[in-house]
Write an enzyme that holds these catalytic residues in place. Structure first.
Site: not given
Length: 122
Positions: A76, A102-104
């Site tokens: 994401c 994963s979220c960045v």
């Protein structure tokens, strides 16, 4: 490999496929909050945009004959990491099986506020 393509999700805005199936896995390209009917980014805040991005992912999964419960990994992207909590509130309504994630923070196409890509098992 098999290409997955559906008119119920936004068309690719570049030289790529909506999704590819290889073996027993589906790899979906990132979905931003584009309304597939108009081709335009939906207006509104992170809530409206996260909702549309999730719906777009759902349409690609449906075109492959699967649903959200088969997603094993998501990546994401948020234009502003401060939207993390609001994004999660929408995301958790769709990804109830809690896949790895994963979220960045990132700069996104068309000035979207979020983008979601998935890997799912067939």
């Amino acid at each position: 490999m098999k290409v997955i393509s559906t008119k119920t999700a936004p068309a690719a805005i570049g030289p790529y496929s909506q999704a590819i199936v290889t073996g027993n896995l589906l790899y979906a390209s990132g979905q931003i909050p584009i309304d597939p009917a108009t081709g335009n980014l939906v207006s509104g805040d992170i809530n409206a945009q996260a909702e549309q991005a999730c719906k777009n992912v759902g349409e690609i999964l449906k075109a492959a004959g699967i649903s959200f419960d088969k997603v094993v990994k998501t990546t994401c992207f948020l234009a502003d990491i401060k939207d993390f909590a609001a994004f999660n509130a929408i995301y958790e309504k769709y990804f109830v099986s809690k896949p790895a994630r994963s979220c960045v923070q990132a700069s996104l196409p068309k000035a979207a506020l979020c983008e979601i890509e998935v890997i799912a098992e067939l």
